[in-house]
Write an enzyme that holds these catalytic residues in place. Sequence first.
Site, PDB file in Angstrom:
ATOM      1  N   SER A 126     -42.257 -12.958  10.061  1.00 22.40           N
ATOM      2  CA  SER A 126     -41.376 -12.016   9.711  1.00 22.40           C
ATOM      3  C   SER A 126     -41.618 -10.725  10.705  1.00 22.40           C
ATOM      4  O   SER A 126     -42.816 -10.506  11.012  1.00 22.40           O
ATOM      5  CB  SER A 126     -41.396 -11.435   8.371  1.00 22.40           C
ATOM      6  OG  SER A 126     -40.695 -10.247   8.319  1.00 22.40           O
ATOM      7  N   TYR A 151     -46.611  -9.201   0.159  1.00 24.37           N
ATOM      8  CA  TYR A 151     -45.736 -10.076   0.655  1.00 24.37           C
ATOM      9  C   TYR A 151     -45.952 -10.229   2.256  1.00 24.37           C
ATOM     10  O   TYR A 151     -46.199 -11.103   3.067  1.00 24.37           O
ATOM     11  CB  TYR A 151     -44.466  -9.655   0.571  1.00 24.37           C
ATOM     12  CG  TYR A 151     -43.216 -10.506   1.661  1.00 24.37           C
ATOM     13  CD1 TYR A 151     -43.200 -12.060   1.424  1.00 24.37           C
ATOM     14  CD2 TYR A 151     -42.803  -9.970   2.596  1.00 24.37           C
ATOM     15  CE1 TYR A 151     -42.190 -12.568   2.383  1.00 24.37           C
ATOM     16  CE2 TYR A 151     -41.870 -10.426   3.586  1.00 24.37           C
ATOM     17  CZ  TYR A 151     -41.605 -11.487   3.406  1.00 24.37           C
ATOM     18  OH  TYR A 151     -40.715 -12.506   4.131  1.00 24.37           O
ATOM     19  N   LYS A 155     -47.398 -13.129   5.218  1.00 27.73           N
ATOM     20  CA  LYS A 155     -46.891 -13.518   6.718  1.00 27.73           C
ATOM     21  C   LYS A 155     -48.059 -13.519   7.844  1.00 27.73           C
ATOM     22  O   LYS A 155     -48.433 -14.235   8.570  1.00 27.73           O
ATOM     23  CB  LYS A 155     -45.638 -12.706   6.972  1.00 27.73           C
ATOM     24  CG  LYS A 155     -44.588 -13.081   6.143  1.00 27.73           C
ATOM     25  CD  LYS A 155     -43.902 -14.531   6.196  1.00 27.73           C
ATOM     26  CE  LYS A 155     -43.095 -14.755   5.570  1.00 27.73           C
ATOM     27  NZ  LYS A 155     -42.838 -16.359   4.963  1.00 27.73           N
TER      28      LYS A 155
HETATM   29  N1  UFG Z   1     -30.583  -1.044   1.878  1.00 27.05           N
HETATM   30  C1  UFG Z   1     -29.839  -0.214   1.215  1.00 27.05           C
HETATM   31  N2  UFG Z   1     -29.095  -0.459  -0.019  1.00 27.05           N
HETATM   32  C2  UFG Z   1     -29.608  -1.726  -0.676  1.00 27.05           C
HETATM   33  C3  UFG Z   1     -30.553  -2.642  -0.047  1.00 27.05           C
HETATM   34  C4  UFG Z   1     -30.832  -2.302   1.386  1.00 27.05           C
HETATM   35  O1  UFG Z   1     -29.665   0.991   1.596  1.00 27.05           O
HETATM   36  O2  UFG Z   1     -29.078  -1.932  -1.677  1.00 27.05           O
HETATM   37  C5  UFG Z   1     -31.115  -0.828   3.394  1.00 27.05           C
HETATM   38  C6  UFG Z   1     -32.663  -0.902   3.119  1.00 27.05           C
HETATM   39  O3  UFG Z   1     -33.084   0.325   2.902  1.00 27.05           O
HETATM   40  C7  UFG Z   1     -32.962  -1.167   4.645  1.00 27.05           C
HETATM   41  C8  UFG Z   1     -31.765  -2.035   5.159  1.00 27.05           C
HETATM   42  O4  UFG Z   1     -30.676  -1.908   4.008  1.00 27.05           O
HETATM   43  O5  UFG Z   1     -32.694  -0.074   5.506  1.00 27.05           O
HETATM   44  C9  UFG Z   1     -32.121  -3.384   4.939  1.00 27.05           C
HETATM   45  O6  UFG Z   1     -32.653  -3.710   3.785  1.00 27.05           O
HETATM   46  P1  UFG Z   1     -32.844  -5.204   3.413  1.00 27.05           P
HETATM   47  O7  UFG Z   1     -33.584  -5.133   2.051  1.00 27.05           O
HETATM   48  O8  UFG Z   1     -31.550  -6.057   3.504  1.00 27.05           O
HETATM   49  O9  UFG Z   1     -34.003  -5.824   4.692  1.00 27.05           O
HETATM   50  P2  UFG Z   1     -35.321  -5.297   5.080  1.00 27.05           P
HETATM   51  O10 UFG Z   1     -35.527  -5.112   6.545  1.00 27.05           O
HETATM   52  O11 UFG Z   1     -35.773  -4.048   4.088  1.00 27.05           O
HETATM   53  O12 UFG Z   1     -36.404  -6.295   4.604  1.00 27.05           O
HETATM   54  C10 UFG Z   1     -36.433  -7.633   5.265  1.00 27.05           C
HETATM   55  C11 UFG Z   1     -36.448  -8.998   4.583  1.00 27.05           C
HETATM   56  C12 UFG Z   1     -37.967  -8.908   4.041  1.00 27.05           C
HETATM   57  C13 UFG Z   1     -39.050  -8.408   4.914  1.00 27.05           C
HETATM   58  C14 UFG Z   1     -38.540  -7.276   5.848  1.00 27.05           C
HETATM   59  C15 UFG Z   1     -39.231  -7.092   7.070  1.00 27.05           C
HETATM   60  O13 UFG Z   1     -35.588  -8.916   3.628  1.00 27.05           O
HETATM   61  O14 UFG Z   1     -38.345 -10.068   3.421  1.00 27.05           O
HETATM   62  O15 UFG Z   1     -37.186  -7.461   6.268  1.00 27.05           O
HETATM   63  O16 UFG Z   1     -39.220  -6.088   7.643  1.00 27.05           O
HETATM   64  F1  UFG Z   1     -40.092  -8.188   4.540  1.00 27.05           F
END
Ligand code: UFG
Length: 340
Positions: A126, A151, A155
């Site tokens: 990741s 988590y 990785k």
């Molecule tokens: N977000 C919102 N509202 C929500 C969900 C997400 O505004 O309800 C925003 C988050 O703050 C972030 C973006 O949307 O800015 C993406 O969020 P995600 O949860 O979809 O993805 P992330 O980048 O936070 O997480 C992903 C994977 C994880 C991994 C991570 C590594 O889901 O498993 O990337 O950076 F660890």
Amino acid sequence: MSKVLVTGGAGYIGSHTVVELITAGYEVVIVDNFSNSNPGSVDGIERIVGRRPALVEADCSDYAQMLQLFKDHSGIDGIIHFAALKAVGESVVKPLEYYRNNMLSIINLLSLMKDFGGKHFVFSSSCTVYGQPDILPVTETSPLKPAMSPYGNTKKVGEEIIRDTVLAVPSISAIALRYFNPIGAHPSALIGELPQGKPDNLIPFITQTAVGIRPVLQIFGNDYDSSDGTAIRDYFHVVDLAKAHVFALDRLFKGNNRKPLEFFNIGAGKGITVLEIVKAFEKVSGVKLNYEIVGRRAGDIEKVWADTRLAESELGWKAVSTLEDALLTAWNWEKRLRGL
Ligand code: UFG
């Protein structure tokens, strides 16, 4: 026909990868404990490719179960290892479960590869290993940062266990794919993401809000350093990600790898804000989303996107689907799930 074990092959990324592997001519054995997936996705795979892959219900962190699998399915030449616990927030509350599950799975698989003569290992890593990079886009040689969650650490340590193993066991070679943000579903809408309970990730939250399961999408923070203040990620189509695994496995099988363990960034190579995603979704779906801006989510980074030149030049892989394609398939999948 080369035989490949796909751990977590009933899950979101795993099921899409199994479709691409079978299409590319690999014989697939899926192992899944259905802790965050269900056998229905194997029916979906069968409907898409016209063939049902072998399916073993077992837990990769249980050595005895995995030993039995290797005895029952001889000639496994390669492994693609998806099976893992993956909720960032939950991992902070249950670190031991995360370390036990995610670390033991890797150790068991590598040990059994060594003992049974398997050669090729592709690992789901990741972009979390980079934390908040100082320079964007982030390359594979960018410094790794201390993990922000147990988590994320699984990785990072997973990559280290694989590195040390391939150095000690020359018969095994490996590729770690560092995924950015895969989204969307198979264009058939027969497989897709099935989050249990309230989704953590942005796209399933958006599609569930659009069908009315969730009253409002909360956008976490609009005070980031970006064009509209919302956080930036590198979103790309899960089918493109699935194909990256076939490219990685082909490279190992052909012996084209330059090192016993190689790393590749897998993303679209473009940073997109949360509000841009919301607007693009509204356009492709025709649904106006109810959203509100709330405070930042703990542990979120501000911005990350990939430099994907290495994957292009070495693997011959590039994300080809558009953001709109990916969002439309996510939307079609959600509608099909809800019978709409
Ligand atoms: N977000 C919102 N509202 C929500 C969900 C997400 O505004 O309800 C925003 C988050 O703050 C972030 C973006 O949307 O800015 C993406 O969020 P995600 O949860 O979809 O993805 P992330 O980048 O936070 O997480 C992903 C994977 C994880 C991994 C991570 C590594 O889901 O498993 O990337 O950076 F660890």
